[in-house]
Design an enzyme around this catalytic site. Structure first.
Site, PDB file in Angstrom:
ATOM      1  N   ARG A 177       0.633  -0.652  -0.286  1.00  0.00           N
ATOM      2  CA  ARG A 177      -0.158  -0.248   0.220  1.00  0.00           C
ATOM      3  C   ARG A 177       0.720   1.275  -0.024  1.00  0.00           C
ATOM      4  O   ARG A 177       2.180   1.275   0.292  1.00  0.00           O
ATOM      5  CB  ARG A 177      -1.262  -0.256   1.450  1.00  0.00           C
ATOM      6  CG  ARG A 177      -2.006  -1.461   0.903  1.00  0.00           C
ATOM      7  CD  ARG A 177      -2.654  -0.905   2.531  1.00  0.00           C
ATOM      8  NE  ARG A 177      -3.376  -2.502   2.348  1.00  0.00           N
ATOM      9  CZ  ARG A 177      -4.887  -2.234   1.487  1.00  0.00           C
ATOM     10  NH1 ARG A 177      -5.411  -1.128   0.460  1.00  0.00           N
ATOM     11  NH2 ARG A 177      -5.944  -2.845   1.912  1.00  0.00           N
ATOM     12  N   HIS A 231     -12.403  -2.379  -2.215  1.00  0.00           N
ATOM     13  CA  HIS A 231     -13.589  -1.815  -2.007  1.00  0.00           C
ATOM     14  C   HIS A 231     -14.117  -1.622  -3.721  1.00  0.00           C
ATOM     15  O   HIS A 231     -15.130  -1.592  -4.440  1.00  0.00           O
ATOM     16  CB  HIS A 231     -12.732  -1.007  -1.758  1.00  0.00           C
ATOM     17  CG  HIS A 231     -12.753   0.031  -0.513  1.00  0.00           C
ATOM     18  ND1 HIS A 231     -12.405  -0.563   0.609  1.00  0.00           N
ATOM     19  CD2 HIS A 231     -13.358   0.556   0.299  1.00  0.00           C
ATOM     20  CE1 HIS A 231     -12.549  -0.809   1.375  1.00  0.00           C
ATOM     21  NE2 HIS A 231     -13.495   0.406   1.492  1.00  0.00           N
ATOM     22  N   ARG A 247      -9.769   5.735  -3.846  1.00  0.00           N
ATOM     23  CA  ARG A 247      -8.726   4.779  -2.778  1.00  0.00           C
ATOM     24  C   ARG A 247      -6.915   5.561  -3.399  1.00  0.00           C
ATOM     25  O   ARG A 247      -6.220   4.635  -2.356  1.00  0.00           O
ATOM     26  CB  ARG A 247      -9.265   3.128  -3.187  1.00  0.00           C
ATOM     27  CG  ARG A 247     -10.686   2.698  -2.866  1.00  0.00           C
ATOM     28  CD  ARG A 247     -10.847   3.076  -1.286  1.00  0.00           C
ATOM     29  NE  ARG A 247      -9.818   1.520  -0.789  1.00  0.00           N
ATOM     30  CZ  ARG A 247     -10.126   2.180   0.667  1.00  0.00           C
ATOM     31  NH1 ARG A 247     -10.810   3.072   1.115  1.00  0.00           N
ATOM     32  NH2 ARG A 247      -9.775   0.745   1.006  1.00  0.00           N
ATOM     33  N   HIS A 277      -4.491   2.684  -1.780  1.00  0.00           N
ATOM     34  CA  HIS A 277      -4.014   1.933  -2.748  1.00  0.00           C
ATOM     35  C   HIS A 277      -3.067   2.585  -3.910  1.00  0.00           C
ATOM     36  O   HIS A 277      -3.970   4.243  -4.340  1.00  0.00           O
ATOM     37  CB  HIS A 277      -5.186   1.580  -3.342  1.00  0.00           C
ATOM     38  CG  HIS A 277      -5.664   0.408  -2.386  1.00  0.00           C
ATOM     39  ND1 HIS A 277      -5.539  -0.567  -3.050  1.00  0.00           N
ATOM     40  CD2 HIS A 277      -7.465   0.330  -2.446  1.00  0.00           C
ATOM     41  CE1 HIS A 277      -6.134  -1.301  -2.275  1.00  0.00           C
ATOM     42  NE2 HIS A 277      -7.357  -0.958  -1.143  1.00  0.00           N
TER      43      HIS A 277
END
Length: 358
Positions: free
Chosen positions: A82, A118, A171, A177
């Site tokens: 991440r 997500h 995101r 991300h």
């Protein structure tokens, strides 16, 4: 590898650009990140659709659960970093001058980053909803209706892609991300949803089938985890990184760990199977009241209101195994409430009212 480092560094540049130039849209982007939260499937989308169309509602849970399970397996295989911790540990920046990425309360996800859960959850459930809505218009035969179907098709798919792009940007904006992870998540979600367009057997699945599916998903995931652990590969490697590099320890939530998502989804699937195969469901949703618009509207309103109460139920996090058990029970209770408890109560209330009037 050099190629992944280059991909990540380009992704960091995009995140910096978004955080710098789209600051005015921060509230909207944070909201869209919440829209893409897979947990909304069980608390908002499912109760709405199940009371209006039980076939679509059932498919939605299956798609969400199987999609999130594949997401977990892919995360464990791909070992995706991440952004918020990668920039702190990478050695590609000279003189240790790592870029500064702003973090938010929803940034510090603890699982691996690829593919985005997500984005995958949002694309699969919205794919189900759009295809379900279009299935009503595809039967229209006259010329004006065909034109209306084409306009509806264009409008709904435009809405679909606007939502997916917004969720993806959100995101990336919060630095949870990289861009390639959200793109992978969107298309993986579409593939899972499309697969269930051709799997009608889920509509007639028995409780035994639900239990067998749950056991398979759990045993496979646990076996995969333990097998790699024996090879000295820790699939929970991302949790220490998240705890180390999160700007605020309070933003770390056990609910974002890989096994928390697995338990939550298995509970939802079990609750759906228990509800659909219960006498309460057969009595209420298969009886004469099931065709009434008033019955369906009351069920939708009561389901949404009841599920919001579940948000006030806080599961203790001091003991990890207790958290997983209670999380499973809470997740099972939600579809059980929507499928069996609420319709049965509404059915009983309507029947009592009719008797008084007669």
């Amino acid at each position: 590898s050099i190629n992944m480092d280059l991909l990540h560094s380009n992704g960091v540049l995009i995140i910096q650009h978004l955080q710098r130039d789209y600051r005015a849209y921060q509230d909207f982007l944070n909201f869209m990140s919440h829209v893409g939260d897979p947990r909304n499937i069980f608390s908002i989308y499912f109760p709405l659709w199940f009371q209006l169309n039980q076939v679509v509602g059932t498919k939605m849970i299956w798609v969400a659960v199987i999609g999130d399970w594949f997401n977990l397996i892919f995360k464990w295989i791909l070992f995706g970093h991440r952004p918020y911790w990668w920039v702190q540990e990478t050695m590609i920046y000279p003189n240790q001058s790592s870029p500064c990425l702003e973090q938010f309360p929803i940034t510090c996800e603890t699982g691996p980053g690829s593919p985005s859960g997500h984005a995958m959850g949002s694309s699969c459930v919205w794919y189900v909803m759009v295809t379900a809505a279009l299935s009503y218009t595809v039967r229209w035969k006259d010329k004006s209706a065909v034109t209306l179907h084409r306009l509806t098709w264009s409008f709904l798919w435009s809405i679909f892609w606007i939502i997916q792009i917004s969720v993806c940007i959100s995101r990336v904006f919060i630095a949870t991300h990289f861009p390639h992870q959200v793109v992978l998540g969107v298309f993986a979600g579409i593939l899972v949803a499309e697969a269930f367009e051709h799997t009608p057997a889920i509509q007639t699945a028995s409780l035994r089938m639900y239990i067998k599916t749950n056991l398979f998903l759990f045993i496979f995931a646990l076996g995969f985890y333990l097998s790699l652990k024996l090879l000295d590969i820790d699939l929970l490697w991302s949790v220490p990184k998240a705890k180390k590099w999160c700007a605020n320890p309070d933003w770390i939530n056990i609910d974002t760990t890989p096994f928390a998502g697995l338990v939550r989804n298995l509970g939802a699937l079990f609750g759906l199977g228990l509800g659909i195969n219960s006498e309460m469901f057969i009595t209420s949703c298969k009886g004469k009241n099931s065709c009434r618009i008033s019955f369906r509207i009351l069920c939708v309103a009561a389901s949404l209101a009841t599920l919001q109460l579940y948000n006030f139920v806080k599961i203790p996090t001091h003991t990890e195994y207790l958290f997983y058990i209670l999380s499973f029970c809470k997740s099972a209770a939600m579809p059980l409430t929507v499928v069996a408890l609420v319709p049965y109560c509404v059915h009983s209330l309507m029947r009592t009212t009719e008797k008084k009037l007669n």
